[in-house]
Write a protein that holds these residues in place. Sequence first.
Motif, PDB file in Angstrom:
ATOM      1  N   GLU A 225       8.917 -17.410  66.070  1.00 11.77           N
ATOM      2  CA  GLU A 225      10.170 -16.675  66.192  1.00 11.77           C
ATOM      3  C   GLU A 225      10.804 -16.480  64.821  1.00 11.77           C
ATOM      4  OE1 GLU A 225      13.198 -18.879  68.479  1.00 11.77           O
ATOM      5  OE2 GLU A 225      11.817 -20.588  68.450  1.00 11.77           O
ATOM      6  N   ILE A 226      11.741 -15.536  64.771  1.00 11.70           N
ATOM      7  CA  ILE A 226      12.414 -15.178  63.522  1.00 11.70           C
ATOM      8  C   ILE A 226      13.918 -15.320  63.708  1.00 11.70           C
ATOM      9  CG2 ILE A 226      12.960 -13.254  61.973  1.00 11.70           C
ATOM     10  CD1 ILE A 226      10.151 -12.276  62.231  1.00 11.70           C
ATOM     11  N   TYR A 227      14.556 -15.963  62.720  1.00 14.53           N
ATOM     12  CA  TYR A 227      16.007 -16.101  62.728  1.00 14.53           C
ATOM     13  C   TYR A 227      16.622 -15.095  61.759  1.00 14.53           C
ATOM     14  CZ  TYR A 227      20.693 -18.028  62.097  1.00 14.53           C
ATOM     15  OH  TYR A 227      22.058 -18.181  62.032  1.00 14.53           O
ATOM     16  N   ASP A 228      17.597 -14.338  62.245  1.00 17.27           N
ATOM     17  CA  ASP A 228      18.351 -13.395  61.423  1.00 17.27           C
ATOM     18  C   ASP A 228      19.710 -14.020  61.132  1.00 17.27           C
ATOM     19  OD1 ASP A 228      19.954 -11.372  60.377  1.00 17.27           O
ATOM     20  OD2 ASP A 228      19.057  -9.809  61.613  1.00 17.27           O
ATOM     21  N   PRO A 229      19.950 -14.484  59.896  1.00 13.79           N
ATOM     22  CA  PRO A 229      21.215 -15.165  59.598  1.00 13.79           C
ATOM     23  C   PRO A 229      22.440 -14.264  59.707  1.00 13.79           C
ATOM     24  CG  PRO A 229      19.570 -15.604  57.894  1.00 13.79           C
ATOM     25  CD  PRO A 229      19.051 -14.485  58.728  1.00 13.79           C
ATOM     26  N   VAL A 230      22.264 -12.969  59.464  1.00 10.26           N
ATOM     27  CA  VAL A 230      23.405 -12.055  59.528  1.00 10.26           C
ATOM     28  C   VAL A 230      23.828 -11.848  60.976  1.00 10.26           C
ATOM     29  CG1 VAL A 230      24.241  -9.752  58.985  1.00 10.26           C
ATOM     30  CG2 VAL A 230      22.722 -10.942  57.381  1.00 10.26           C
ATOM     31  N   ALA A 231      22.856 -11.606  61.854  1.00  7.26           N
ATOM     32  CA  ALA A 231      23.162 -11.401  63.271  1.00  7.26           C
ATOM     33  C   ALA A 231      23.265 -12.712  64.042  1.00  7.26           C
ATOM     34  CB  ALA A 231      22.079 -10.520  63.900  1.00  7.26           C
ATOM     35  N   ASP A 232      22.828 -13.814  63.428  1.00  9.67           N
ATOM     36  CA  ASP A 232      22.784 -15.130  64.084  1.00  9.67           C
ATOM     37  C   ASP A 232      22.003 -15.036  65.390  1.00  9.67           C
ATOM     38  OD1 ASP A 232      23.213 -17.850  64.494  1.00  9.67           O
ATOM     39  OD2 ASP A 232      25.135 -17.529  65.522  1.00  9.67           O
ATOM     40  N   THR A 233      20.769 -14.550  65.289  1.00  7.87           N
ATOM     41  CA  THR A 233      19.915 -14.407  66.469  1.00  7.87           C
ATOM     42  C   THR A 233      18.515 -14.919  66.174  1.00  7.87           C
ATOM     43  OG1 THR A 233      19.325 -12.140  65.817  1.00  7.87           O
ATOM     44  CG2 THR A 233      21.165 -12.406  67.368  1.00  7.87           C
ATOM     45  N   TRP A 234      17.869 -15.463  67.208  1.00  4.86           N
ATOM     46  CA  TRP A 234      16.460 -15.833  67.147  1.00  4.86           C
ATOM     47  C   TRP A 234      15.679 -14.857  68.023  1.00  4.86           C
ATOM     48  CZ3 TRP A 234      14.382 -19.756  64.197  1.00  4.86           C
ATOM     49  CH2 TRP A 234      15.286 -20.685  63.653  1.00  4.86           C
ATOM     50  N   THR A 235      14.595 -14.330  67.496  1.00  2.13           N
ATOM     51  CA  THR A 235      13.772 -13.369  68.231  1.00  2.13           C
ATOM     52  C   THR A 235      12.338 -13.861  68.273  1.00  2.13           C
ATOM     53  OG1 THR A 235      15.184 -11.548  67.493  1.00  2.13           O
ATOM     54  CG2 THR A 235      13.014 -10.984  68.386  1.00  2.13           C
ATOM     55  N   ALA A 236      11.805 -14.039  69.480  1.00  2.00           N
ATOM     56  CA  ALA A 236      10.416 -14.469  69.626  1.00  2.00           C
ATOM     57  C   ALA A 236       9.482 -13.340  69.204  1.00  2.00           C
ATOM     58  CB  ALA A 236      10.136 -14.877  71.063  1.00  2.00           C
ATOM     59  N   ILE A 237       8.406 -13.709  68.512  1.00  2.00           N
ATOM     60  CA  ILE A 237       7.374 -12.738  68.139  1.00  2.00           C
ATOM     61  C   ILE A 237       6.017 -13.271  68.591  1.00  2.00           C
ATOM     62  CG2 ILE A 237       8.675 -11.870  66.172  1.00  2.00           C
ATOM     63  CD1 ILE A 237       6.759 -13.477  64.355  1.00  2.00           C
ATOM     64  N   ASP A 238       5.060 -12.362  68.732  1.00  2.00           N
ATOM     65  CA  ASP A 238       3.718 -12.772  69.123  1.00  2.00           C
ATOM     66  C   ASP A 238       3.064 -13.581  68.013  1.00  2.00           C
ATOM     67  OD1 ASP A 238       3.888 -11.480  71.551  1.00  2.00           O
ATOM     68  OD2 ASP A 238       2.948  -9.644  70.824  1.00  2.00           O
ATOM     69  N   PRO A 239       2.179 -14.499  68.370  1.00  2.00           N
ATOM     70  CA  PRO A 239       1.371 -15.191  67.356  1.00  2.00           C
ATOM     71  C   PRO A 239       0.252 -14.277  66.867  1.00  2.00           C
ATOM     72  CG  PRO A 239       0.733 -15.914  69.548  1.00  2.00           C
ATOM     73  CD  PRO A 239       1.905 -14.992  69.736  1.00  2.00           C
ATOM     74  N   PRO A 240      -0.494 -14.670  65.853  1.00  2.00           N
ATOM     75  CA  PRO A 240      -1.645 -13.864  65.415  1.00  2.00           C
ATOM     76  C   PRO A 240      -2.709 -13.751  66.517  1.00  2.00           C
ATOM     77  CG  PRO A 240      -1.075 -15.531  63.783  1.00  2.00           C
ATOM     78  CD  PRO A 240      -0.310 -15.869  65.014  1.00  2.00           C
ATOM     79  N   ARG A 241      -3.562 -12.760  66.363  1.00  2.00           N
ATOM     80  CA  ARG A 241      -4.698 -12.577  67.270  1.00  2.00           C
ATOM     81  C   ARG A 241      -6.001 -12.857  66.528  1.00  2.00           C
ATOM     82  NH1 ARG A 241      -3.438  -9.445  71.927  1.00  2.00           N
ATOM     83  NH2 ARG A 241      -1.325  -8.570  71.872  1.00  2.00           N
ATOM     84  N   ASP A 242      -7.007 -13.314  67.262  1.00  2.00           N
ATOM     85  CA  ASP A 242      -8.311 -13.538  66.653  1.00  2.00           C
ATOM     86  C   ASP A 242      -9.085 -12.225  66.592  1.00  2.00           C
ATOM     87  OD1 ASP A 242      -9.411 -13.055  69.184  1.00  2.00           O
ATOM     88  OD2 ASP A 242      -9.610 -15.188  69.654  1.00  2.00           O
ATOM     89  N   ALA A 243     -10.330 -12.289  66.123  1.00  2.00           N
ATOM     90  CA  ALA A 243     -11.124 -11.071  65.938  1.00  2.00           C
ATOM     91  C   ALA A 243     -11.404 -10.356  67.255  1.00  2.00           C
ATOM     92  CB  ALA A 243     -12.447 -11.418  65.244  1.00  2.00           C
TER      93      ALA A 243
END
Length: 616
Positions: A225-243
């Motif tokens: 996940e990614i934290y945006d300090p300006v918006a004070d939000t956490w956003t989940a993101i996908d993990p990497p994918r294999d080949a």
Amino acid sequence: MAGTWKQLPSNCTRNLGLTLVRCAQLGQTIRTACVGWANQVEQSCAQWADQGHSECAAWSDHGHNECCDWAPCSWFCDAFYWVANVLCDAFYWVANVVCVVFTTIVKVVCVLVSIIVEVFCALWSIITIFFCVSTANGGTALLLTDGTVLMQECLLGYGTRRWWKLVPDNTGSYFNGTWRRVRDANVGRKYFASAVLADGRVLVCGGEYSDASGMNAADETNTCEIYDPVADTWTAIDPPRDAGGAFWAKIGDAACSLLADGTFLMGNAMDRQTATFDPATNAWSLAGGKRNRATEESWVLLRDQTVSTPNCSGHPAAEKYLPATRTWMADRSIPAASDIVEDASSETGPGVLLPDGRAFWVGATGKTVLYTAPATANAQGTWMAGPDLPKAGRMEQGTKDGPGCLLVNGNVLFGIAPVNGKGGEEDYLSPTSFFEFDGTGVNRVSDPPNSNHATYVGRMLLLPNGDVMFMREDDSSFYAYTDYGRPQDIWRPVIQACPGMIQPGHTIQVSGLNFNGFSQAVGYGDDSTAATNYPLVRIRHRQSGHVAYCCTFNHTTPDAAGNPVPSMGVATGAAVITTHVAVPAGLPLGDSDLFVVANGIESLPFRVDIVHRRKD
């Protein structure tokens, strides 16, 4: 000269709801552990009953086979062993009933104890109205680009979803700063990959332990996940994918490094895969596979933009990542006599790039090593033995996961503890003793008051004023290492372009040299990553002394064609770095000094005028 430790403010709250949550979690932990123990006892008891019944029946059958075969002897023998079999069966059923009754009683007691704890918690929460006694333990901390410290709260041996900010006061002091709670993350994790990106956001990924399943467990989670300090939000993101296009099933305590071009390089603790994350597109791409698994490694970004690491799996081999070709290559091996990896645990300590371009690693074997990069990035570098670490009596000392930090005077602060060559959980020993490496030797310095711990629970973070914040995951006391020396003037950022008049609430651009520092500065290894090689900006009002940090973002440098590209390298030399600066509203008007800070080292003051509106 050696520095001193000074206490930072504790993260204390009078919030009744949070206090109740913290305390109630203790009750839940007690219930889970107690019921788990009861289930284990029931299983062991049942196994004992089964084994006893089997042995009893086997004895009966064996004895019966040895019976005499003539009457009336055989009659009595058959009767005796028939009774023996009945008794064996009776023992089995009685034992099982006793096991079930005992564990049922234990489970009821477990629930009652946890309820009592929760009732006590309600009373405890009321007490906190009058006394601020609910404090947050330390965890991984990162330096945001607005000069605040973002720290995860740990509790009862696990990472929580709660994150906090330490905000300096209006003189720039962290010793008089205040803690503020930010938005909770989506997942509570512990021992994970992390980075402050060039756009100011924070990326966290993986975790050796997490609550992704609903309760904390050792699960090597793949969540990011990614934290945006300006918006004070956490956003989940996908993990990497294999080949094959499938998501990485596990990431765990992945080794990682932010690369010079602003992309995030991360290894998979479970295998040899690596991937990069592009903050501009929020997308992962597979990078080259490593020759050895990235597990437990301590990666260091070098001046030539490559990433160097001693291998923990396959030690004393070493590898480095070549960003130009997105591949890993075998580097020259560390001399066997200087192997820094403890074989039983596959652990080692922090790696930190020095101002002279060498990289320094603290080992878990009583050894340290130094790496010198080659003249061309795709050639092999050279390793040499660093100074041996002092012993504790007859016992070797080292770092089996733990923090290190480049000081503004060019030394490296780090902690070591006794090591015994074993790898079990009980073999992460204490206390931790602190030293400085001055480029040649290691020198003993004082310890913070809460140093009675194994090295892996500690964290360090280089603050913008040059102090080193120290926190530990099972303690609510925070300290800063201070008054230890000054930087060389040649290491300071140099401001070349900056508006002379600045309007509060507007965004400006500031350009100059050395804005990325000479090192990522903060080391640990695979469990915690908190590099600080990006420019911060603070403005000091000349008359009042009021200090305010600005939020910086999008640090760039021109490429060969003159186009701006992200700049997150180290020791960038003559490259001109430009950072965007969001000037806070409410700044006091009038003559002020603007400073650019990188790795705790500030530039000379640049005089500016804070105005209501731009003058013609």
